[in-house]
Design an enzyme around this catalytic site. Structure first.
Site, mmCIF file in Angstrom:
data_model
loop_
_atom_site.group_PDB
_atom_site.id
_atom_site.type_symbol
_atom_site.label_atom_id
_atom_site.label_comp_id
_atom_site.label_asym_id
_atom_site.label_seq_id
_atom_site.Cartn_x
_atom_site.Cartn_y
_atom_site.Cartn_z
ATOM 1 N N HIS A 141 19.739 -20.894 -7.364
ATOM 2 C CA HIS A 141 20.719 -20.440 -6.377
ATOM 3 C C HIS A 141 21.853 -21.456 -6.190
ATOM 4 C CE1 HIS A 141 18.340 -16.919 -5.378
ATOM 5 N NE2 HIS A 141 17.279 -17.703 -5.284
ATOM 6 N N ASP A 188 14.599 -11.100 -7.517
ATOM 7 C CA ASP A 188 13.494 -10.190 -7.161
ATOM 8 C C ASP A 188 13.962 -8.743 -7.278
ATOM 9 O OD1 ASP A 188 11.414 -12.189 -5.949
ATOM 10 O OD2 ASP A 188 13.297 -12.692 -4.961
ATOM 11 N N HIS A 205 14.266 -24.404 -6.662
ATOM 12 C CA HIS A 205 15.136 -23.715 -5.726
ATOM 13 C C HIS A 205 15.778 -24.789 -4.842
ATOM 14 C CE1 HIS A 205 12.946 -20.086 -6.821
ATOM 15 N NE2 HIS A 205 13.685 -19.355 -6.006
ATOM 16 N N GLY A 257 6.747 -9.872 3.386
ATOM 17 C CA GLY A 257 5.671 -8.920 3.613
ATOM 18 C C GLY A 257 5.441 -7.993 2.436
ATOM 19 N N GLU A 265 19.652 -22.748 -1.365
ATOM 20 C CA GLU A 265 19.613 -21.331 -0.969
ATOM 21 C C GLU A 265 19.477 -21.295 0.547
ATOM 22 O OE1 GLU A 265 17.218 -17.154 -1.962
ATOM 23 O OE2 GLU A 265 16.201 -19.075 -2.136
#
Length: 543
Positions: free
Chosen positions: A414, A472, A389, A237, A392
């Site tokens: 990851h 992030d 990715h 979000g 993960e």
């Protein structure tokens, strides 16, 4: 890593380092020989004890020798075992480890490793000498960072949100996904929930506090995480709320400048961002596509090199889509990626699918599209490389690691589940596939609760090419790479030789366009590394 909770108690992490030698603590062995012959009760036992000692000591000596050999053999495959390390580096390493041990001993016997990063961040900044040292360390490359959350969001609030015509969507419905979303409009939208931010600021008594609330709304700080699914929804979000800021033309370039500044000041020389395909906009409604972004970034890199006198500085872009997209969307994006790869070969380097692996489509779902792109790639000078990715997840039945390796991914993002697949680990080692470990992200997103148990340590101890990245960081309320390196230094017991190899790994697995670019990056990093060694010796020798 250490933690002090509001002056109530202190925490210590006991670090075991067997890299530069082995300390064997043997318990005293007392052997009581009981003679069952009553006639020998008064016999001098000295000869008996001497005989027992001569029988036992050779066993202990042999055992200790075999034990030392075993430990040393294992250490030979661990990270840093073959990393060149001169006498000056060893001197700095001794200083580094002494500081590390003293920091540990200054705190009580509680363990911080399972504590969330948000709680301990301020303590790390204010009280750790090791953190200050790591901040000065040249780290090479940051290989796994998402463009729209790559640098702290304070720039978006303090600069971006003060630009004219900035609106924020506000409603009393806490379940409205648009609540708190930013966007720029040339006039008031018909939806009355869009409020002009400058007008709101005029009506608040404490603008600084209001801006801090805006900033906090763009991080996971202080939020009730709930379960894993709820956490990911809150996480995703934030990207939606911030999108109208990072894609607004007057902000977009400035935000990337903010990223470059943070990374360079933190000792990073090479950055590779995942950029999800999507347009930028200006106040007139004009759209600017990803071709504009790549070209603009090439120009910005040139000015950044001049500004910081860093000819080795580079930015690489990996295009991506969310793995929830259908096959048609993903195929079109890969076609565009192939075109961008060949139009801007020194900057645009490949493709990835992002988002929660346990909710989106697995890689195998797109196998027909991958096959078509492979065939199409023969028509171009540069084929499309992948940087997937994979792994993960906390689920046992995730298959993305298999497909990522079979699709010849250049690196694995990851790879948390990789230690559960011994054959795949062998293939990663054989094919020299870089692994992008993002420790703080993995903890906050609930893949790992205790940093000491992070699976990356297993990969590191197997000698796999591990690299460290922030993922992030803006959403996790930090910038750069130092926090991630700090967390692992304390949790994994890393020394300078191992930290050096992590930096080298990041350079070796960077997307350097040719050997000349690689040499430029490595040689510049090496100069900075030995300056860093001098800094440790000159600054901390007397501590």
């Amino acid at each position: 890593m250490f933690l002090k909770f509001k002056n109530i108690f202190f925490i210590v992490l006991t670090l075991s380092i067997v890299f530069n030698g082995l300390i064997v603590n043997s318990k005293n062995i007392h052997i009581n020989n009981k003679n069952n012959n009553n006639n020998n009760n008064n016999k001098d036992l000295s000869s008996s004890e001497s005989g027992s000692s001569s029988d036992i000591n050779p066993y202990i000596s042999q055992y200790n020798s075999e034990r030392e050999t075993l430990v040393n053999q294992e250490n030979q495959i661990k990270l840093g075992s073959n990393t060149p390390f001169n006498s000056k580096e060893q001197q700095a390493n001794t200083i580094f480890l002494n500081i590390l041990q003293n920091e540990e001993l200054s705190f009580s016997n509680n363990d911080p490793s399972g504590v969330n990063f948000f709680i301990e961040k301020q303590i790390i900044e204010n009280e750790s000498t090791i953190f200050k040292i790591i901040q000065n360390m040249p780290k090479g490359s940051a290989l796994h960072v998402h463009q729209d959350s790559s640098a702290t969001y304070d720039y978006l609030i303090s600069v971006g949100s003060y630009l004219p015509n900035c609106y924020i969507y506000l409603t009393y419905d806490v379940n409205d996904a648009n609540n708190g979303t930013f966007h720029f409009y040339d006039s008031q939208p018909t939806d009355s929930n869009w409020k002009l931010l400058s007008t709101i600021r005029e009506g608040v008594s404490n603008v600084e506090s209001f801006d801090q609330q805006l900033l906090d709304s763009l991080t996971l700080i202080g939020q009730d995480y709930g379960d894993y699914v709820s956490l990911w929804r809150k996480f995703d979000g934030i990207f939606g709320r911030v999108n109208g800021l990072v894609t607004y033309l007057p902000i977009a370039t400035g935000y990337m400048e903010h990223l470059f500044q943070q990374m360079i000041q933190d000792g990073v020389q090479h950055i590779e961002v995942r950029k999800c395909f999507g347009d930028f906009y200006d106040l007139t409604g004009k759209i600017y596509d990803d071709y504009w972004f790549v070209q603009t970034m090439e120009e910005l890199v040139l000015t950044t090199r001049q500004k910081y006198n860093m000819s080795e500085f580079a930015l690489k872009i990996i295009g991506c889509n969310g793995r929830h997209n259908n096959q048609s969307v993903v195929y079109d994006a890969m076609v565009m990626s192939l075109d961008l790869r060949n139009k801007y070969p020194s900057t645009f380097v490949g493709y990835d699918l992002v988002g929660p692996e346990d909710e989106g489509y697995p890689l195998i779902y797109f196998i027909e599209q991958f096959a078509e792109i492979k065939k199409l790639g023969y028509q171009y000078q540069y084929p499309l490389d992948y940087y997937f990715h994979a792994g993960e997840t906390i689920l046992y039945n995730n298959t993305n690691l298999y497909d990522a390796i079979l699709l010849n991914t250049k690196r694995i993002g990851h790879g948390i589940q990789l230690p559960k697949h011994p054959l795949l680990m062998d293939l990663v080692l054989k094919n020299d596939i870089g692994i992008e470990i993002c420790p703080i992200s993995n903890q906050i997103l609930q893949y790992v609760s205790d940093m000491r148990a992070h699976p990356g340590l297993d990969l590191l101890n197997r000698g796999l090419p591990v690299t460290i990245s922030p993922d992030d960081p803006a959403i996790f309320n930090y910038g750069g790479l130092s926090y991630d390196f700090f967390e692992l230094t304390y949790s994994w017991g890393l020394n300078l030789q191992q930290l050096k190899q992590l930096a080298i790994n990041s350079i070796n697995h960077s997307n350097t366009f040719n050997q000349s670019e690689y040499n430029l990056l490595y040689n510049a990093w090496e100069v900075k590394w030995f300056n860093f060694i001098d800094y440790i010796i000159n600054t901390y020798s007397n501590i």
